[in-house]
Design an enzyme around this catalytic site. Structure first.
Site, PDB file in Angstrom:
ATOM      1  N   HIS A 159       0.837  -1.206   0.000  1.00  0.00           N
ATOM      2  CA  HIS A 159       0.000   0.000   0.000  1.00  0.00           C
ATOM      3  C   HIS A 159       0.871   1.255   0.000  1.00  0.00           C
ATOM      4  O   HIS A 159       2.051   1.197   0.333  1.00  0.00           O
ATOM      5  CB  HIS A 159      -0.915   0.034   1.230  1.00  0.00           C
ATOM      6  CG  HIS A 159      -2.144  -0.827   1.084  1.00  0.00           C
ATOM      7  ND1 HIS A 159      -2.144  -2.156   1.420  1.00  0.00           N
ATOM      8  CD2 HIS A 159      -3.393  -0.549   0.616  1.00  0.00           C
ATOM      9  CE1 HIS A 159      -3.351  -2.668   1.184  1.00  0.00           C
ATOM     10  NE2 HIS A 159      -4.117  -1.715   0.689  1.00  0.00           N
ATOM     11  N   LYS A 219      -0.721   5.048   4.277  1.00  0.00           N
ATOM     12  CA  LYS A 219      -1.650   4.154   4.996  1.00  0.00           C
ATOM     13  C   LYS A 219      -1.246   4.049   6.461  1.00  0.00           C
ATOM     14  O   LYS A 219      -0.066   3.840   6.762  1.00  0.00           O
ATOM     15  CB  LYS A 219      -1.675   2.769   4.326  1.00  0.00           C
ATOM     16  CG  LYS A 219      -2.672   1.826   4.960  1.00  0.00           C
ATOM     17  CD  LYS A 219      -3.003   0.653   4.056  1.00  0.00           C
ATOM     18  CE  LYS A 219      -3.970  -0.322   4.719  1.00  0.00           C
ATOM     19  NZ  LYS A 219      -5.285   0.290   5.024  1.00  0.00           N
TER      20      LYS A 219
HETATM   21  P1  NAD Z   1      -7.579   9.456   4.519  1.00  0.00           P
HETATM   22  O1  NAD Z   1      -6.690   9.691   5.682  1.00  0.00           O
HETATM   23  O2  NAD Z   1      -7.215  10.041   3.195  1.00  0.00           O
HETATM   24  O3  NAD Z   1      -9.073   9.965   4.870  1.00  0.00           O
HETATM   25  C1  NAD Z   1      -9.705   9.760   6.110  1.00  0.00           C
HETATM   26  C2  NAD Z   1     -10.575  10.974   6.389  1.00  0.00           C
HETATM   27  O4  NAD Z   1     -11.322  10.731   7.584  1.00  0.00           O
HETATM   28  C3  NAD Z   1      -9.720  12.238   6.618  1.00  0.00           C
HETATM   29  O5  NAD Z   1     -10.198  13.308   5.809  1.00  0.00           O
HETATM   30  C4  NAD Z   1      -9.920  12.508   8.109  1.00  0.00           C
HETATM   31  O6  NAD Z   1      -9.870  13.898   8.429  1.00  0.00           O
HETATM   32  C5  NAD Z   1     -11.321  11.925   8.325  1.00  0.00           C
HETATM   33  N1  NAD Z   1     -11.567  11.699   9.750  1.00  0.00           N
HETATM   34  C6  NAD Z   1     -10.753  11.093  10.653  1.00  0.00           C
HETATM   35  N2  NAD Z   1     -11.315  11.145  11.888  1.00  0.00           N
HETATM   36  C7  NAD Z   1     -12.503  11.784  11.736  1.00  0.00           C
HETATM   37  C8  NAD Z   1     -13.522  12.158  12.645  1.00  0.00           C
HETATM   38  N3  NAD Z   1     -13.442  11.874  13.968  1.00  0.00           N
HETATM   39  N4  NAD Z   1     -14.618  12.797  12.156  1.00  0.00           N
HETATM   40  C9  NAD Z   1     -14.712  13.100  10.848  1.00  0.00           C
HETATM   41  N5  NAD Z   1     -13.758  12.793   9.927  1.00  0.00           N
HETATM   42  C10 NAD Z   1     -12.664  12.134  10.391  1.00  0.00           C
HETATM   43  O7  NAD Z   1      -7.744   7.881   4.413  1.00  0.00           O
HETATM   44  P2  NAD Z   1      -8.351   7.031   3.185  1.00  0.00           P
HETATM   45  O8  NAD Z   1      -7.233   6.534   2.333  1.00  0.00           O
HETATM   46  O9  NAD Z   1      -9.494   7.778   2.573  1.00  0.00           O
HETATM   47  O10 NAD Z   1      -8.905   5.758   3.986  1.00  0.00           O
HETATM   48  C11 NAD Z   1      -9.877   5.900   5.007  1.00  0.00           C
HETATM   49  C12 NAD Z   1     -10.151   4.533   5.616  1.00  0.00           C
HETATM   50  O11 NAD Z   1     -10.728   3.673   4.630  1.00  0.00           O
HETATM   51  C13 NAD Z   1      -8.881   3.796   6.102  1.00  0.00           C
HETATM   52  O12 NAD Z   1      -9.203   3.049   7.258  1.00  0.00           O
HETATM   53  C14 NAD Z   1      -8.560   2.877   4.932  1.00  0.00           C
HETATM   54  O13 NAD Z   1      -7.791   1.753   5.299  1.00  0.00           O
HETATM   55  C15 NAD Z   1      -9.949   2.496   4.494  1.00  0.00           C
HETATM   56  N6  NAD Z   1     -10.073   2.027   3.110  1.00  0.00           N
HETATM   57  C16 NAD Z   1     -11.008   1.063   2.902  1.00  0.00           C
HETATM   58  C17 NAD Z   1     -11.243   0.604   1.609  1.00  0.00           C
HETATM   59  C18 NAD Z   1     -12.311  -0.425   1.395  1.00  0.00           C
HETATM   60  O14 NAD Z   1     -12.539  -0.845   0.236  1.00  0.00           O
HETATM   61  N7  NAD Z   1     -13.005  -0.855   2.447  1.00  0.00           N
HETATM   62  C19 NAD Z   1     -10.503   1.114   0.536  1.00  0.00           C
HETATM   63  C20 NAD Z   1      -9.553   2.108   0.783  1.00  0.00           C
HETATM   64  C21 NAD Z   1      -9.365   2.568   2.087  1.00  0.00           C
END
Ligand code: NAD
Length: 261
Positions: free
Chosen positions: A148, A152
């Site tokens: 990744h 991450k």
């Molecule tokens: P990222 O860090 O780019 O985005 C996360 C967002 O959540 C940020 O904008 C952050 O400010 C916000 N956030 C955090 N705490 C918060 C709160 N208390 N209230 C409101 N907003 C809050 O991360 P990303 O790459 O977008 O990934 C997010 C999550 O999704 C991770 O856990 C990642 O592993 C997961 N993910 C899952 C899949 C899937 O298919 N299930 C795919 C990609 C990523």
């Protein structure tokens, strides 16, 4: 029209979901929620964009919350959705047991769909892995390697954990069979072990290989996501599913060709 509330809207996945939903005839983004310091300045928002740092004030009965955020936000999303009667699609990984328990509790009252990976390919990979393990001798070794991007925050990935748990269950092994990396004089590899290895760097979106190795041969099952749209489109399919589903705990197996599982 299905009304979506994006939690973690300013993040990589939040933006990908926004892009995937654009132009859709049956989905509208009603609100975008993120931490206060991540909200775009009002002048930079479009005329109809609703941003908020409060999930509670953004969700109403019948909405679908799509969560790609972090553990504490997911936990409160489960509570808010329960209180408001909104469905929840959660893709956040690396959740602690309390957040996982809150999602399960919410599913008694509303539809909750949880997936560590929303891509169609990983749903197929999990089914292919089950078939491969059934076809191969139980003595073959299982190792998982995931790659990744450098940003991450949880390791190994939720998808790698899911694949490892799937494989352990197929072999009838407990969670103790999972081994996260190796270092030093580890001795010969025990038979009942599943190695899980996390590589981090660059901009890899998500790459998962399962290696099943025998004597003189091995099988490699691999999924590569080159674009977050693969996850975003799956999350929207999940949102359409939970919008009409009764309360319960669902996975992508309920969405993607359930007859083929
Ligand atoms: P990222 O860090 O780019 O985005 C996360 C967002 O959540 C940020 O904008 C952050 O400010 C916000 N956030 C955090 N705490 C918060 C709160 N208390 N209230 C409101 N907003 C809050 O991360 P990303 O790459 O977008 O990934 C997010 C999550 O999704 C991770 O856990 C990642 O592993 C997961 N993910 C899952 C899949 C899937 O298919 N299930 C795919 C990609 C990523």
């Amino acid at each position: 029209m299905i009304s979506l509330v994006l939690l973690g809207a300013a993040g990589r996945m939040g933006r990908a979901v926004e892009q995937a939903a654009a132009g859709s005839r049956d989905l509208e983004i009603k609100a975008r929620v993120d931490r206060g310091d991540r909200l775009p300045p009002a002048a930079a928002r479009g005329p109809v964009e609703a941003w908020s740092e409060s999930l509670e004030s953004s969700v109403a009965a019948g909405d679908v919350v799509v969560d790609f955020s972090a553990g504490p936000a997911t936990l409160s999303a489960a509570r808010v959705c329960t209180a408001r009667g909104a469905a929840l699609v959660s893709g956040t990984t690396g959740l602690d047991p309390a957040a996982e328990a809150e999602l399960r509790a919410a599913s008694a009252r509303v539809a909750v769909l949880r997936a560590a990976n929303f891509s169609l390919g990983v749903t197929a990979l999990r089914r292919a892995l089950a078939a491969a393990l059934d076809a191969l001798p139980g003595s073959w070794d299982i190792e998982i390697v995931e790659r990744h991007h450098r940003g991450k925050v949880d390791s190994p990935s939720g998808t790698a954990l899911q694949l490892a748990r799937d494989a352990a269950a197929r072999r009838g092994w407990k969670a103790e069979a999972l081994r996260f990396g190796r270092e030093g004089k580890t001795g010969p590899r025990p038979a009942a072990e599943i190695g899980v290895h996390a590589v981090r760097g660059g901009t890899w979106v998500g790459d998962h290989s399962v290696l099943v190795s025998g004597d003189g041969e091995w099988v490699e099952l691999r999924h590569v996501a080159c674009d977050r749209q693969s996850f975003a489109q799956g999350a929207l399919a999940a949102a359409r599913f939970v919008a009409t589903a009764p309360p319960g705990f669902y996975t992508m197996d309920d969405v993607v060709n359930p007859a083929g599982r």
